[in-house]
Design a protein around this motif. Sequence first.
Motif, PDB file in Angstrom:
ATOM      1  N   GLN A 133      40.826 -42.166 -29.378  1.00 51.02           N
ATOM      2  CA  GLN A 133      40.280 -42.794 -28.189  1.00 51.02           C
ATOM      3  C   GLN A 133      39.673 -41.737 -27.285  1.00 51.02           C
ATOM      4  OE1 GLN A 133      43.174 -45.014 -25.968  1.00 51.02           O
ATOM      5  NE2 GLN A 133      41.686 -45.712 -24.450  1.00 51.02           N
ATOM      6  N   VAL A 134      38.428 -41.974 -26.880  1.00 44.72           N
ATOM      7  CA  VAL A 134      37.736 -41.017 -26.037  1.00 44.72           C
ATOM      8  C   VAL A 134      38.128 -41.242 -24.580  1.00 44.72           C
ATOM      9  CG1 VAL A 134      35.489 -40.194 -25.259  1.00 44.72           C
ATOM     10  CG2 VAL A 134      35.796 -40.923 -27.640  1.00 44.72           C
ATOM     11  N   GLN A 135      38.477 -40.159 -23.912  1.00 43.10           N
ATOM     12  CA  GLN A 135      38.814 -40.220 -22.492  1.00 43.10           C
ATOM     13  C   GLN A 135      38.083 -39.134 -21.727  1.00 43.10           C
ATOM     14  OE1 GLN A 135      43.174 -39.891 -22.769  1.00 43.10           O
ATOM     15  NE2 GLN A 135      43.307 -41.983 -22.011  1.00 43.10           N
ATOM     16  N   LEU A 136      37.538 -39.512 -20.580  1.00 41.92           N
ATOM     17  CA  LEU A 136      36.929 -38.571 -19.656  1.00 41.92           C
ATOM     18  C   LEU A 136      37.619 -38.789 -18.312  1.00 41.92           C
ATOM     19  CD1 LEU A 136      34.711 -39.058 -21.914  1.00 41.92           C
ATOM     20  CD2 LEU A 136      33.036 -38.481 -20.171  1.00 41.92           C
ATOM     21  N   VAL A 137      38.204 -37.750 -17.769  1.00 44.40           N
ATOM     22  CA  VAL A 137      38.979 -37.879 -16.537  1.00 44.40           C
ATOM     23  C   VAL A 137      38.469 -36.886 -15.501  1.00 44.40           C
ATOM     24  CG1 VAL A 137      41.266 -37.800 -15.508  1.00 44.40           C
ATOM     25  CG2 VAL A 137      40.993 -38.625 -17.857  1.00 44.40           C
ATOM     26  N   GLU A 138      37.896 -37.433 -14.419  1.00 49.18           N
ATOM     27  CA  GLU A 138      37.366 -36.600 -13.345  1.00 49.18           C
ATOM     28  C   GLU A 138      38.462 -36.244 -12.347  1.00 49.18           C
ATOM     29  OE1 GLU A 138      33.972 -39.696 -14.150  1.00 49.18           O
ATOM     30  OE2 GLU A 138      36.142 -39.735 -13.884  1.00 49.18           O
ATOM     31  N   SER A 139      38.285 -35.099 -11.715  1.00 49.58           N
ATOM     32  CA  SER A 139      39.169 -34.675 -10.628  1.00 49.58           C
ATOM     33  C   SER A 139      38.386 -33.751  -9.706  1.00 49.58           C
ATOM     34  CB  SER A 139      40.404 -33.961 -11.174  1.00 49.58           C
ATOM     35  OG  SER A 139      40.043 -32.798 -11.888  1.00 49.58           O
ATOM     36  N   GLY A 140      38.953 -33.516  -8.522  1.00 53.06           N
ATOM     37  CA  GLY A 140      38.364 -32.560  -7.599  1.00 53.06           C
ATOM     38  C   GLY A 140      37.553 -33.146  -6.470  1.00 53.06           C
ATOM     39  N   GLY A 141      37.455 -34.449  -6.398  1.00 53.70           N
ATOM     40  CA  GLY A 141      36.696 -35.065  -5.316  1.00 53.70           C
ATOM     41  C   GLY A 141      37.468 -35.061  -4.011  1.00 53.70           C
ATOM     42  N   GLY A 142      36.855 -35.643  -2.988  1.00 57.92           N
ATOM     43  CA  GLY A 142      37.530 -35.730  -1.702  1.00 57.92           C
ATOM     44  C   GLY A 142      36.557 -35.741  -0.549  1.00 57.92           C
ATOM     45  N   LEU A 143      37.088 -35.469   0.625  1.00 57.65           N
ATOM     46  CA  LEU A 143      36.312 -35.452   1.867  1.00 57.65           C
ATOM     47  C   LEU A 143      35.991 -34.008   2.231  1.00 57.65           C
ATOM     48  CD1 LEU A 143      35.212 -36.804   4.465  1.00 57.65           C
ATOM     49  CD2 LEU A 143      37.537 -36.594   5.403  1.00 57.65           C
ATOM     50  N   VAL A 144      34.734 -33.747   2.534  1.00 54.53           N
ATOM     51  CA  VAL A 144      34.310 -32.405   2.902  1.00 54.53           C
ATOM     52  C   VAL A 144      33.278 -32.503   4.015  1.00 54.53           C
ATOM     53  CG1 VAL A 144      32.504 -32.332   1.139  1.00 54.53           C
ATOM     54  CG2 VAL A 144      33.488 -30.196   1.977  1.00 54.53           C
ATOM     55  N   GLN A 145      33.235 -31.504   4.866  1.00 52.86           N
ATOM     56  CA  GLN A 145      32.258 -31.495   5.952  1.00 52.86           C
ATOM     57  C   GLN A 145      30.883 -31.092   5.434  1.00 52.86           C
ATOM     58  OE1 GLN A 145      33.760 -28.934   9.043  1.00 52.86           O
ATOM     59  NE2 GLN A 145      35.037 -30.569   9.903  1.00 52.86           N
ATOM     60  N   PRO A 146      29.847 -31.505   6.125  1.00 54.38           N
ATOM     61  CA  PRO A 146      28.501 -31.054   5.734  1.00 54.38           C
ATOM     62  C   PRO A 146      28.438 -29.534   5.672  1.00 54.38           C
ATOM     63  CG  PRO A 146      28.340 -32.819   7.329  1.00 54.38           C
ATOM     64  CD  PRO A 146      29.802 -32.468   7.242  1.00 54.38           C
ATOM     65  N   GLY A 147      27.780 -29.030   4.641  1.00 55.04           N
ATOM     66  CA  GLY A 147      27.723 -27.600   4.413  1.00 55.04           C
ATOM     67  C   GLY A 147      28.853 -27.060   3.564  1.00 55.04           C
ATOM     68  N   GLY A 148      29.830 -27.890   3.297  1.00 56.16           N
ATOM     69  CA  GLY A 148      30.984 -27.474   2.512  1.00 56.16           C
ATOM     70  C   GLY A 148      30.734 -27.514   1.013  1.00 56.16           C
ATOM     71  N   SER A 149      31.806 -27.210   0.282  1.00 56.44           N
ATOM     72  CA  SER A 149      31.717 -27.118  -1.175  1.00 56.44           C
ATOM     73  C   SER A 149      32.854 -27.895  -1.830  1.00 56.44           C
ATOM     74  CB  SER A 149      31.815 -25.653  -1.620  1.00 56.44           C
ATOM     75  OG  SER A 149      30.794 -24.879  -1.050  1.00 56.44           O
ATOM     76  N   LEU A 150      32.591 -28.346  -3.037  1.00 59.52           N
ATOM     77  CA  LEU A 150      33.598 -28.956  -3.883  1.00 59.52           C
ATOM     78  C   LEU A 150      33.284 -28.626  -5.329  1.00 59.52           C
ATOM     79  CD1 LEU A 150      34.081 -32.647  -2.585  1.00 59.52           C
ATOM     80  CD2 LEU A 150      35.787 -30.817  -2.527  1.00 59.52           C
TER      81      LEU A 150
END
Length: 117
Positions: A1-18
């Motif tokens: 079974q193929v699985q793709l699991v994203e992580s690392g998102g969230g709330l960031v201020q303009p100019g920020g990084s993720l």
Amino acid sequence: QVQLVESGGGLVQPGGSLRLSCATNGIIFSLYDMAWYRQAPGKQRELVATLTRQGTSKYADSVKGRFTISRDNAKNTVYLQMISLKPEDTAVYYCNTQAPLSGRAYWGQGIQVTVSS
């Protein structure tokens, strides 16, 4: 079974990084081209970046110079490094791949990125 699991998102201020990560399972990762898409509220899903198995990358004009797609074949993971984030980058981000022979598409569940002060 193929699985793709994203992580690392969230709330960031303009100019920020993720940095988003997409861990895969069930595929021979090194043989697959990978992509990131996003969908903002009320808008169609759009292609953000692609990375071939050979290492060639392409980007949407709106993110060129700010986003970088990369992969770690040893970890079966693709990344999206995002810098200088803007409010218009707010969207649900999806990891995507296609089976090389059948063309069947696989999607992650999506992860929210919100850019706001």
